[in-house]
Design a protein around this motif. Structure first.
Motif, PDB file in Angstrom:
ATOM      1  N   ASP A 134       0.612  -0.925  -0.300  1.00  0.00           N
ATOM      2  CA  ASP A 134      -0.278  -0.072  -0.014  1.00  0.00           C
ATOM      3  C   ASP A 134       0.443   1.514   0.086  1.00  0.00           C
ATOM      4  OD1 ASP A 134       0.739   0.688   2.901  1.00  0.00           O
ATOM      5  OD2 ASP A 134      -1.116   0.154   3.749  1.00  0.00           O
ATOM      6  N   TYR A 135      -0.147   2.113  -0.255  1.00  0.00           N
ATOM      7  CA  TYR A 135       1.418   3.963   0.003  1.00  0.00           C
ATOM      8  C   TYR A 135       1.834   3.482   1.500  1.00  0.00           C
ATOM      9  CZ  TYR A 135       1.684   8.290  -0.548  1.00  0.00           C
ATOM     10  OH  TYR A 135       2.010   9.990  -0.701  1.00  0.00           O
ATOM     11  N   ARG A 172       3.841   1.280   2.533  1.00  0.00           N
ATOM     12  CA  ARG A 172       4.763   0.581   2.285  1.00  0.00           C
ATOM     13  C   ARG A 172       5.581   0.104   3.314  1.00  0.00           C
ATOM     14  NH1 ARG A 172       3.715   1.598  -2.862  1.00  0.00           N
ATOM     15  NH2 ARG A 172       5.001   0.330  -4.883  1.00  0.00           N
ATOM     16  N   GLN A 174      -7.853   2.032  -3.590  1.00  0.00           N
ATOM     17  CA  GLN A 174      -6.705   2.320  -4.362  1.00  0.00           C
ATOM     18  C   GLN A 174      -4.960   1.567  -3.510  1.00  0.00           C
ATOM     19  OE1 GLN A 174      -6.174   3.911  -7.501  1.00  0.00           O
ATOM     20  NE2 GLN A 174      -7.800   2.841  -7.498  1.00  0.00           N
ATOM     21  N   HIS A 220      -4.610   2.850  -0.713  1.00  0.00           N
ATOM     22  CA  HIS A 220      -3.656   4.544   0.069  1.00  0.00           C
ATOM     23  C   HIS A 220      -3.266   4.629   1.704  1.00  0.00           C
ATOM     24  CE1 HIS A 220      -3.919   6.672  -4.174  1.00  0.00           C
ATOM     25  NE2 HIS A 220      -2.340   6.746  -3.694  1.00  0.00           N
ATOM     26  N   THR A 245      -2.343   3.185   5.277  1.00  0.00           N
ATOM     27  CA  THR A 245      -0.239   3.438   4.682  1.00  0.00           C
ATOM     28  C   THR A 245       0.025   2.366   5.991  1.00  0.00           C
ATOM     29  OG1 THR A 245      -0.598   5.489   7.329  1.00  0.00           O
ATOM     30  CG2 THR A 245       0.125   6.082   4.602  1.00  0.00           C
ATOM     31  N   TYR A 301      -6.021  15.030  -1.564  1.00  0.00           N
ATOM     32  CA  TYR A 301      -5.413  14.474  -2.078  1.00  0.00           C
ATOM     33  C   TYR A 301      -6.923  13.858  -3.426  1.00  0.00           C
ATOM     34  CZ  TYR A 301      -2.759  10.715  -4.234  1.00  0.00           C
ATOM     35  OH  TYR A 301      -2.361   9.965  -6.071  1.00  0.00           O
ATOM     36  N   GLU A 331       2.434  15.240  -6.351  1.00  0.00           N
ATOM     37  CA  GLU A 331       2.434  13.771  -6.667  1.00  0.00           C
ATOM     38  C   GLU A 331       3.530  13.334  -8.281  1.00  0.00           C
ATOM     39  OE1 GLU A 331      -1.331  11.399  -7.292  1.00  0.00           O
ATOM     40  OE2 GLU A 331       0.018   9.452  -7.930  1.00  0.00           O
ATOM     41  N   ARG A 341       6.973  11.400  -7.938  1.00  0.00           N
ATOM     42  CA  ARG A 341       6.937  10.219  -8.512  1.00  0.00           C
ATOM     43  C   ARG A 341       8.247  10.474  -9.455  1.00  0.00           C
ATOM     44  NH1 ARG A 341       3.323   6.102  -8.741  1.00  0.00           N
ATOM     45  NH2 ARG A 341       1.295   6.855  -7.577  1.00  0.00           N
ATOM     46  N   TRP A 385       8.387   9.042  -4.164  1.00  0.00           N
ATOM     47  CA  TRP A 385       6.139   8.643  -3.921  1.00  0.00           C
ATOM     48  C   TRP A 385       6.328   6.982  -3.153  1.00  0.00           C
ATOM     49  CZ3 TRP A 385       2.134  11.613  -3.525  1.00  0.00           C
ATOM     50  CH2 TRP A 385       1.027  11.151  -3.899  1.00  0.00           C
ATOM     51  N   ASP A 386       6.656   6.083  -4.204  1.00  0.00           N
ATOM     52  CA  ASP A 386       6.216   4.839  -3.913  1.00  0.00           C
ATOM     53  C   ASP A 386       7.558   4.598  -2.862  1.00  0.00           C
ATOM     54  OD1 ASP A 386       4.052   5.331  -5.250  1.00  0.00           O
ATOM     55  OD2 ASP A 386       5.617   3.658  -7.095  1.00  0.00           O
ATOM     56  N   HIS A 412       6.122   5.506   4.009  1.00  0.00           N
ATOM     57  CA  HIS A 412       5.165   6.183   5.168  1.00  0.00           C
ATOM     58  C   HIS A 412       4.937   5.718   6.090  1.00  0.00           C
ATOM     59  CE1 HIS A 412       4.996   7.979   0.466  1.00  0.00           C
ATOM     60  NE2 HIS A 412       5.034   8.907   0.582  1.00  0.00           N
TER      61      HIS A 412
END
Ligand code: FAD
Length: 511
Positions: A50-51, A53, A92, A94, A96, A162, A359, A363, A368-369, A372
């Motif tokens: 997921d966002y 990570r 999505q 998103h 964390t 966002y 973003e 990126r 970005w990836d 977080h």
């Protein structure tokens, strides 16, 4: 078995492997479902990140539904089994902290409903006298809702910062941003929901019909059902936005002026902005918002005070008269640093979609990836000055966390609906959102440890905070989080998802 396709056999073999006994399971997976169930490593890998990570939990399979019935069949299959497997709707991802993951369960990739909708995922209805609304699929993105409604001169009223988030994902939390103090969180701007419960039942619920499910699902962390449609309140959209950042050298003036701006009774309530947030500016904060010619002067201010606080406001308009509102609003403010007011004039779409610009930049830089380790908390107004001293100055500044993105802005309890599952601090009329939105490619633990210290500072100081989008290690912590709402929350779980199938990644009932 209904089919002997390799996927079915593999899928069932995985069920067997996951069960505590080696008894063969009599699960019959219908062929139309197996076609959409993926167990390849690519699908599994995608569903286990997921966002954030940070958490990586592998599901057994991923469902790419081609209809709502596919999801119902998947839930029914689990619900009727003596070895129910868990199911997580993934918007999505998103989240964390793994909230949209399903360890050894099945992840439902909600975005694949788009082809089933065939362009009908966002339907706009209503009229001027009774009001406008949009019926939106739970898998749809807010950016797409914005574009579709703007084409009709309309817009939802409450946002997140966002917009590449899903309807189902934000409504499972609350959905907050600078509009929340005026319009309430996104969950209070929903008229009707279609929900597929953990018993595989489709229910249409509102504040008048099947109310328990309606209120449970809003802010319900995906625990009671999968939102397949939400009816969202719309209003006529303005065309342009005055977007201001106003800088302060001390916290007291900053928070006093923020509270003046959100006051519904004070002299300035007629010039209330449409959006209000706040941030910390520290030595490593990006200064992209400000003209290059002003960077030196802002940097000097930051060097002088260590932390500069900024109020971010926006007023929507479609004629020049609205300029007066900005001037009057500034007159009502007492403590900003003279000469440190910065203004942009942008389209409504540019303003609402502003984080997407960041973003794109991140990126490109490969930032970005990455992990977080976010922390979002609600702090009661009476303790926000203590929080500034203890967390911002004594932890952030002293330990040199000066690259952190930190949001801080007040919200009004009167704009929230107590009957919904979302949790805010008890009692006080005003509470602050504080978001520590860090990203770190190689050292997320340092930020996470700092966040733990911030939480511990609150606990030690008796600050009765609540986490937003949070994760808790034990059931006791969740019970503490929900406080007086816990009994209702668990009763609704027993009623709508008694086998505890849904959204296991929240780790409330599946610890
Ligand atoms: P997911 O992460 O995929 O899912 C979140 C949870 O909801 C999971 O438990 C999942 O199982 C469940 N779920 C997903 N879909 C459904 C459904 N249809 N029905 C029932 N349950 C479902 N939040 C704010 O409030 N305000 C902000 O300003 C804000 N800014 C953000 C900025 C960024 C860059 C990012 C990455 C996130 C931000 N968020 C913000 C957080 C965001 O609201 C959450 O990540 C939220 O979970 C939505 O993301 P998602 O749609 O990808 O949902």
């Amino acid at each position: 078995m209904a089919t002997s396709s390799p996927i079915t056999i593999y899928f069932i073999a995985l069920f067997v492997a996951s069960s505590i006994t080696s008894t063969m399971l009599a699960i019959s997976v219908p062929p139309e479902l197996t076609d959409n169930l993926h167990t390849d490593s690519g699908a599994i890998k995608l569903a286990s990140i997921d966002y954030g990570r940070i958490i990586k939990e592998k599901p057994f399979a991923v469902l790419y539904p081609s209809s709502l019935d596919d999801i119902r069949t998947l839930i029914n299959l689990s619900y009727s089994s003596s070895f129910p497997y868990t199911i997580a709707a993934k918007g999505q991802a998103h989240s964390t902290w793994g909230q949209a993951q399903a360890n050894k369960g099945v992840v439902v990739q909600m975005s694949s409903l788009n082809s089933f909708r065939n362009g009908t995922g966002i339907l706009i209805s209503g009229d001027r006298s009774s009001g406008f609304y949009a019926d939106v699929g739970g898998e749809q993105l807010w950016i797409d809702v914005l574009n579709a409604t703007l084409a009709r001169g309309l817009s939802p009223v409450s946002w997140t910062d966002y917009l590449y988030l899903t309807i189902g994902g934000t409504l499972s939390n609350a959905g907050i941003s600078g509009q929340t103090y005026r319009k309430g969180p996104q969950i209070t701007n929903v008229l009707e929901l279609d929900v597929l419960t953990g018993k595989g039942e489709f229910v249409t619920c509102t504040s008048q019909k099947d109310t328990e499910l309606f209120y449970a699902v809003l802010g319900g962390l995906g625990q009671f059902g999968i939102i397949t449609r939400a009816r969202i309140v719309l209003e006529p959209a303005k065309e342009r936005v005055k977007w201001l950042r106003i800088l302060y050298s001390d916290f007291s003036s900053f928070s006093t002026d923020q509270e003046t701006l959100i006051s519904t009774t004070g002299p300035s309530h007629k010039v209330m902005p449409d959006y209000l947030e706040g941030q910390l500016l520290m030595s490593q904060s990006p200064l992209d918002f400000y003209p290059q010619s002003q960077h030196q002067k802002i940097t000097s201010l930051i060097n002088q005070y260590g932390i500069v606080y900024l109020i971010e406001v926006a007023t929507y308009y479609d004629n020049k008269n609205e300029d007066k509102r900005v001037k009057q609003m500034l007159k009502s403010l007492k403590g900003f640093v003279h000469g440190f007011v910065f203004e942009k004039d942008v389209t409504y779409l540019e303003f609402l979609n502003r984080v997407h610009d960041e973003e794109i930049v991140l990126r490109k830089k490969g930032l970005w990836d990455i992990p977080h380790p976010w922390l979002n908390i609600f702090i009661p107004r009476s303790r926000i000055t203590d929080f500034d001293n203890g967390a911002f100055r004594n932890i952030l500044l002293k330990r040199n966390f000066t690259s952190s993105t930190v949001l801080v802005y007040p919200l009004l309890r009167s704009k929230w609906d107590e009957r919904m599952s979302a949790v805010i601090p008890d009692e006080e009329d005003v509470f602050y959102v504080v978001g520590f939105l860090d990203a770190s490619a190689d050292d997320w633990e340092t930020f996470d440890n700092r966040n733990k210290d911030i939480l511990q500072f609150c606990v030690n100081g008796g600050i009765k905070f609540k986490q937003y989008l949070g994760h808790h290690a034990t059931k006791e912590e969740w019970i503490n989080h929900f406080g007086s709402k816990w009994n209702t929350f668990q009763q609704s779980k027993a009623r709508f998802d008694p086998k505890m199938i849904l959204s296991p990644g929240q780790r409330i009932f599946n610890n």
